[in-house]
Design a protein around this motif. Structure first.
Motif, short mmCIF file in Angstrom:
data_model
loop_
_atom_site.label_atom_id
_atom_site.label_comp_id
_atom_site.label_asym_id
_atom_site.label_seq_id
_atom_site.Cartn_x
_atom_site.Cartn_y
_atom_site.Cartn_z
N GLU A 129 1.09 -43.51 -25.47
CA GLU A 129 1.35 -44.85 -24.95
C GLU A 129 2.16 -45.68 -25.95
OE1 GLU A 129 -1.06 -48.58 -22.87
OE2 GLU A 129 -2.17 -47.01 -23.94
N PHE A 130 1.78 -45.61 -27.23
CA PHE A 130 2.52 -46.33 -28.26
C PHE A 130 3.95 -45.81 -28.36
CE2 PHE A 130 3.98 -46.73 -32.66
CZ PHE A 130 3.77 -48.07 -32.91
N ALA A 131 4.10 -44.49 -28.31
CA ALA A 131 5.43 -43.88 -28.41
C ALA A 131 6.32 -44.31 -27.25
CB ALA A 131 5.31 -42.36 -28.44
N GLY A 132 5.75 -44.34 -26.04
CA GLY A 132 6.53 -44.76 -24.89
C GLY A 132 6.91 -46.22 -24.94
N LYS A 133 5.99 -47.04 -25.41
CA LYS A 133 6.22 -48.48 -25.47
C LYS A 133 7.32 -48.83 -26.46
CE LYS A 133 3.66 -52.79 -26.34
NZ LYS A 133 2.32 -53.34 -26.71
N HIS A 134 7.38 -48.10 -27.57
CA HIS A 134 8.32 -48.44 -28.64
C HIS A 134 9.41 -47.38 -28.84
CE1 HIS A 134 5.79 -51.83 -29.66
NE2 HIS A 134 4.75 -51.04 -29.73
N ASP A 135 9.50 -46.46 -27.89
CA ASP A 135 10.58 -45.46 -27.87
C ASP A 135 10.57 -44.56 -29.10
OD1 ASP A 135 12.62 -44.21 -26.49
OD2 ASP A 135 14.19 -45.36 -27.49
N TYR A 136 9.39 -44.09 -29.47
CA TYR A 136 9.28 -43.10 -30.54
C TYR A 136 9.22 -41.71 -29.89
CZ TYR A 136 8.43 -46.53 -34.25
OH TYR A 136 8.57 -47.54 -35.17
N ARG A 137 10.38 -41.13 -29.68
CA ARG A 137 10.45 -39.85 -28.96
C ARG A 137 9.78 -38.73 -29.75
NH1 ARG A 137 16.65 -40.03 -26.53
NH2 ARG A 137 16.49 -42.14 -25.65
N GLU A 138 9.89 -38.79 -31.07
CA GLU A 138 9.30 -37.73 -31.89
C GLU A 138 7.78 -37.71 -31.74
OE1 GLU A 138 9.51 -36.08 -36.51
OE2 GLU A 138 10.74 -37.78 -35.86
N LEU A 139 7.17 -38.90 -31.71
CA LEU A 139 5.72 -38.96 -31.50
C LEU A 139 5.35 -38.41 -30.13
CD1 LEU A 139 4.45 -42.42 -32.87
CD2 LEU A 139 3.89 -40.15 -33.72
N ALA A 140 6.14 -38.77 -29.12
CA ALA A 140 5.87 -38.28 -27.77
C ALA A 140 5.97 -36.75 -27.71
CB ALA A 140 6.83 -38.91 -26.78
N GLU A 141 6.97 -36.20 -28.38
CA GLU A 141 7.13 -34.75 -28.39
C GLU A 141 5.99 -34.06 -29.14
OE1 GLU A 141 10.96 -34.21 -30.08
OE2 GLU A 141 12.04 -34.90 -28.29
N ASP A 142 5.47 -34.72 -30.16
CA ASP A 142 4.37 -34.14 -30.93
C ASP A 142 3.13 -33.89 -30.06
OD1 ASP A 142 5.85 -34.12 -33.23
OD2 ASP A 142 4.87 -35.85 -34.15
N VAL A 143 2.84 -34.83 -29.15
CA VAL A 143 1.61 -34.71 -28.36
C VAL A 143 1.83 -33.97 -27.04
CG1 VAL A 143 0.56 -36.75 -29.39
CG2 VAL A 143 1.92 -37.00 -27.31
N GLN A 144 3.05 -33.54 -26.76
CA GLN A 144 3.30 -32.80 -25.53
C GLN A 144 2.42 -31.55 -25.40
OE1 GLN A 144 7.52 -32.09 -25.48
NE2 GLN A 144 7.96 -33.93 -24.30
N PRO A 145 2.34 -30.70 -26.43
CA PRO A 145 1.50 -29.50 -26.29
C PRO A 145 0.02 -29.83 -26.12
CG PRO A 145 3.03 -29.27 -28.13
CD PRO A 145 3.06 -30.71 -27.71
N ILE A 146 -0.41 -30.97 -26.65
CA ILE A 146 -1.83 -31.34 -26.57
C ILE A 146 -2.19 -31.83 -25.17
CG2 ILE A 146 -3.62 -32.85 -27.54
CD1 ILE A 146 -1.89 -33.03 -30.09
#
Length: 209
Positions: A129-146
């Protein structure tokens, strides 16, 4: 900028770290702690401070964040060793990260980014949610497998960025297609094994005769 109405009945306290006599701006937290700061430092190290409508020296600005959050945040705007965030629990860290993004305290944004990565396995949805709100794509990609097996219906409201939502959907589709292919291959191997076992059983039966 979000400001709050001060509690006129409460007597404000001064921060032990930020109480310089030559400060030219005062920020007061939601729990009535005052931070005596310098506009030059705020202007040079942030993109959102001081507030544009502040003109008078020593004018008090009221922030909705707590003193605990602001005391950490303002340590990133002075030429000094930055505070360690290793002892912060997730909720406190997230409050600091949101404040850093809100007031564009860039050094704090970076520090929070790396610390948040340590909570990806325990708080993946909040990280997403934080990554999407502030456009941190790397954080979003990190949690994809989880979170890859989490239905999109549970995540659509916390994926506001079209690009992050698109990448997430494609990643999940590839994962599901691979899972289906793996299942097909496993079934095929099982069938071959079953045929081999049946053939061996037939040979053994003929041998006994």
């Amino acid at each position: 900028m979000s400001l709050i109405t001060p509690d006129v009945e409460a007597v404000p306290k001064s921060s032990n770290l930020f109480n310089s006599a030559d400060a030219d701006i005062v920020v007061q937290s939601s729990d009535n702690v005052q931070f005596h700061l310098h506009k030059n430092n705020l202007q040079c190290t942030t993109g959102g401070l001081p507030p544009v409508d502040i003109s008078n020296d020593k004018e008090t600005v009221y922030f909705p964040e707590s003193s605990a959050t602001l005391e950490l945040l303002f340590q990133f705007v002075y030429p000094r060793q930055f505070p360690s965030l290793t002892s912060l629990d997730f909720d406190s860290l997230l409050l600091l990260a949101e404040a850093a993004e809100k007031y564009k305290v860039f050094a704090a944004c970076t520090a929070c980014f790396y610390r948040l990565r340590e909570f990806e396995k325990t708080h993946p949805k909040q990280i997403l949610e934080f990554a999407g709100k502030h456009d941190y794509r790397e954080l979003a990609e990190d949690v994809q497998p989880i979170l890859v097996d989490t239905p999109l219906s549970e995540l659509v409201d916390i994926l506001p960025s079209p690009m992050i939502f698109r990448n997430w959907s494609l990643f999940r589709e590839r994962h599901l297609m691979k899972a289906v292919e793996d299942e097909k291959q496993a079934f095929s191997r099982h069938k071959r094994t079953h045929k081999c076992n049946a053939a061996l059983s037939g040979i053994k039966g003929k041998t006994r005769r």
